[in-house]
Design an enzyme around this catalytic site. Structure first.
Site, PDB file in Angstrom:
ATOM      1  CE  LYS A 162       1.155-133.533  33.651  1.00  0.00           C
ATOM      2  NZ  LYS A 162       0.063-133.654  32.651  1.00  0.00           N
ATOM      3  CB  SER A 164       5.490-131.688  32.728  1.00  0.00           C
ATOM      4  OG  SER A 164       6.297-130.699  33.326  1.00  0.00           O
ATOM      5  CE1 TYR A 214       3.628-130.600  36.552  1.00  0.00           C
ATOM      6  CE2 TYR A 214       1.304-131.211  36.494  1.00  0.00           C
ATOM      7  CZ  TYR A 214       2.459-130.782  35.852  1.00  0.00           C
ATOM      8  OH  TYR A 214       2.432-130.565  34.498  1.00  0.00           O
TER       9      TYR A 214
HETATM   10  C1  WQD Z   1       9.932-119.595  35.505  1.00  0.00           C
HETATM   11  C2  WQD Z   1      11.090-118.781  36.045  1.00  0.00           C
HETATM   12  C3  WQD Z   1      11.173-118.692  38.436  1.00  0.00           C
HETATM   13  C4  WQD Z   1       7.425-116.412  38.821  1.00  0.00           C
HETATM   14  C5  WQD Z   1       6.399-124.453  36.131  1.00  0.00           C
HETATM   15  C6  WQD Z   1       6.115-125.853  36.549  1.00  0.00           C
HETATM   16  C7  WQD Z   1       6.220-126.771  35.370  1.00  0.00           C
HETATM   17  C8  WQD Z   1       5.352-126.281  34.245  1.00  0.00           C
HETATM   18  C9  WQD Z   1       5.652-124.848  33.888  1.00  0.00           C
HETATM   19  C10 WQD Z   1       3.335-127.578  34.284  1.00  0.00           C
HETATM   20  C11 WQD Z   1      11.770-119.419  37.243  1.00  0.00           C
HETATM   21  C12 WQD Z   1      10.913-117.312  37.864  1.00  0.00           C
HETATM   22  C13 WQD Z   1       8.505-117.107  38.327  1.00  0.00           C
HETATM   23  C14 WQD Z   1       7.638-115.173  39.485  1.00  0.00           C
HETATM   24  C15 WQD Z   1       9.992-115.382  39.106  1.00  0.00           C
HETATM   25  N1  WQD Z   1       3.990-126.426  34.586  1.00  0.00           N
HETATM   26  N2  WQD Z   1       9.766-116.599  38.448  1.00  0.00           N
HETATM   27  N3  WQD Z   1       8.918-114.706  39.599  1.00  0.00           N
HETATM   28  O1  WQD Z   1       8.733-123.106  37.639  1.00  0.00           O
HETATM   29  O2  WQD Z   1       9.903-123.224  35.376  1.00  0.00           O
HETATM   30  O3  WQD Z   1       7.729-124.365  35.677  1.00  0.00           O
HETATM   31  O4  WQD Z   1       5.520-124.075  35.098  1.00  0.00           O
HETATM   32  O5  WQD Z   1       3.702-128.508  33.611  1.00  0.00           O
HETATM   33  O6  WQD Z   1       5.811-128.054  35.786  1.00  0.00           O
HETATM   34  O7  WQD Z   1       7.124-126.230  37.470  1.00  0.00           O
HETATM   35  O8  WQD Z   1       7.804-121.892  35.607  1.00  0.00           O
HETATM   36  O9  WQD Z   1       6.950-119.627  35.242  1.00  0.00           O
HETATM   37  O10 WQD Z   1       6.880-120.605  37.597  1.00  0.00           O
HETATM   38  O11 WQD Z   1       9.073-119.927  36.608  1.00  0.00           O
HETATM   39  O12 WQD Z   1      11.143-114.933  39.213  1.00  0.00           O
HETATM   40  O13 WQD Z   1       6.680-114.482  39.965  1.00  0.00           O
HETATM   41  O14 WQD Z   1      10.601-117.520  36.494  1.00  0.00           O
HETATM   42  O15 WQD Z   1      12.080-118.628  39.538  1.00  0.00           O
HETATM   43  O16 WQD Z   1      13.156-119.143  37.167  1.00  0.00           O
HETATM   44  P1  WQD Z   1       8.644-123.140  36.156  1.00  0.00           P
HETATM   45  P2  WQD Z   1       7.585-120.471  36.294  1.00  0.00           P
END
Ligand code: WQD
Length: 336
Positions: free
Chosen positions: A153, A124, A149
């Site tokens: 990895k 990741s 997490y």
């Molecule tokens: C994306 C963007 C949030 C939800 C995570 C894990 C990573 C991988 C993928 C496993 C950010 C914004 C999100 C919401 C929002 N998983 N957001 N409202 O955090 O980039 O990555 O998932 O491997 O390890 O960290 O993904 O989809 O949570 O967030 O505004 O309800 O959307 O702030 O900018 P993230 P995400």
């Protein structure tokens, strides 16, 4: 090749199974079904038009993994098995270290015991010490990261490197995913998070479906074009095809590549794409930043193109359309 997918009933694994079958590989899936559904494998088999045996079991049981390798004449393993929720890992770190590290070690040990020397690891972008724009694979990786997490990895990447140094026959690829989104175009398989989705795309799909009242945008005061977080959203079928390319390019040693598009999309970009697809505005509320979130995280996908001959083909709009189709056809995911 005969390919074992540990954790293969999950979101990425089930889509990868379809891509592998499309390339003529025989797929076998080992999954403890703690965070996945047998129905995903049934549907993936139906879409692929081939039988994909599912063994319900724990990938940290080296004896079991060894039996599966022997009985199914496996030539390669793609290791997806593991816990993957960042927030949960902060609350229950010991479970994350136990499950993620032990399943990787047991799988590698079983492979060594059975002469299976082709290994692809599901890593990741979270391993990068400093998230940022167009991250290259030689950017610093560290265990002093924001969450357990990501640390598991990074640790498993080190385990793979050491296993390769000890056994030159091992052919390994480490694939650093950015933000997997979307669903197979049939709408029959997709992302089926348990409870309230942590990730943006599934949460937004549930808002569009009226399952959730509104989307909370975690901060609009970042140093980005529109103030919201920017990520590299990669269609899950592009990601799946990246696994096939990596498997077929394996050579002795360890090849580490980013699987991303190289194109950043902000939260508002995703929102607008969703509103275009559903044809109406969605209810949103800007709230405070989520702790630990980076302003920007996008991949430099050059190495994957050069070494695997792979690059993402699908767009954010493709992913939103496919995610919405999955949501509409399966309002309760695999729970029917
Ligand atoms: C994306 C963007 C949030 C939800 C995570 C894990 C990573 C991988 C993928 C496993 C950010 C914004 C999100 C919401 C929002 N998983 N957001 N409202 O955090 O980039 O990555 O998932 O491997 O390890 O960290 O993904 O989809 O949570 O967030 O505004 O309800 O959307 O702030 O900018 P993230 P995400």
């Amino acid at each position: 090749m005969g390919v074992l997918l540990t954790g293969g009933a999950g979101f990425i694994g089930s889509h990868t199974a379809i891509a592998l079958a499309a390339h003529g590989h025989e797929v076998v899936i080992l999954d403890d079904l703690s965070n996945a559904s047998e129905e995903a494998v049934t549907r993936a088999s139906r879409i692929a038009g081939v039988e994909m045996p599912l063994i319900a079991g724990d990938a940290s049981d080296a004896e079991l993994v060894g039996r599966v390798l022997a009985e199914h004449r496996i030539d390669a393993v793609i290791h997806f098995a593991g816990l993957k929720a960042v927030g949960e890992s902060v609350a229950t770190p010991l479970a994350y270290y136990r499950v993620n590290l032990l399943s990787a070690i047991a799988t590698l040990e079983a492979m060594a015991a059975h002469g299976v020397d082709r290994f692809v690891f599901s890593s990741s972008a979270t391993v990068y010490e400093q998230p940022g724009e167009l991250l290259r694979e030689d950017a610093p990786v560290g265990i002093a990261l924001a969450n357990p997490y990501g640390r598991t990895k990074a640790m498993i990447e080190a385990i793979v490197a050491d296993a390769s140094a000890a056994d030159p026959r091992l052919r390994a690829a480490v694939l650093r995913y950015f933000n997997p989104v979307g669903a197979h175009e049939s709408g029959d398989i997709g992302e089926d998070p348990k409870g309230i989705p942590n990730n943006l795309m599934p949460f937004m799909a549930q808002v569009a479906a009226g399952e959730r009242e509104r989307l909370r945008i975690f901060g609009d005061d970042y140093d980005t074009a529109d103030g919201t977080g920017v990520r590299d959203y990669i269609h899950v079928m592009d990601l799946a095809e990246g696994h096939v390319a990596a498997l077929e390019a394996l050579e002795p040693g360890v090849l580490t590549v980013n699987l991303g598009t190289g194109v950043g999309g902000s939260v508002l970009d995703v929102l607008r794409a969703f509103e275009r697809v559903v044809g109406r505005e969605l209810p949103v509320e800007v709230v405070e930043r989520r702790p630990g979130d980076a302003p920007v995280s996008t991949a430099d996908p050059t190495l994957a193109r050069e070494r695997l001959g792979w690059q993402a083909k699908r767009t954010l709009d493709d992913a939103v359309r496919d995610a919405w189709r999955w949501q509409q056809q399966n309002p309760r995911g695999y729970r029917g």
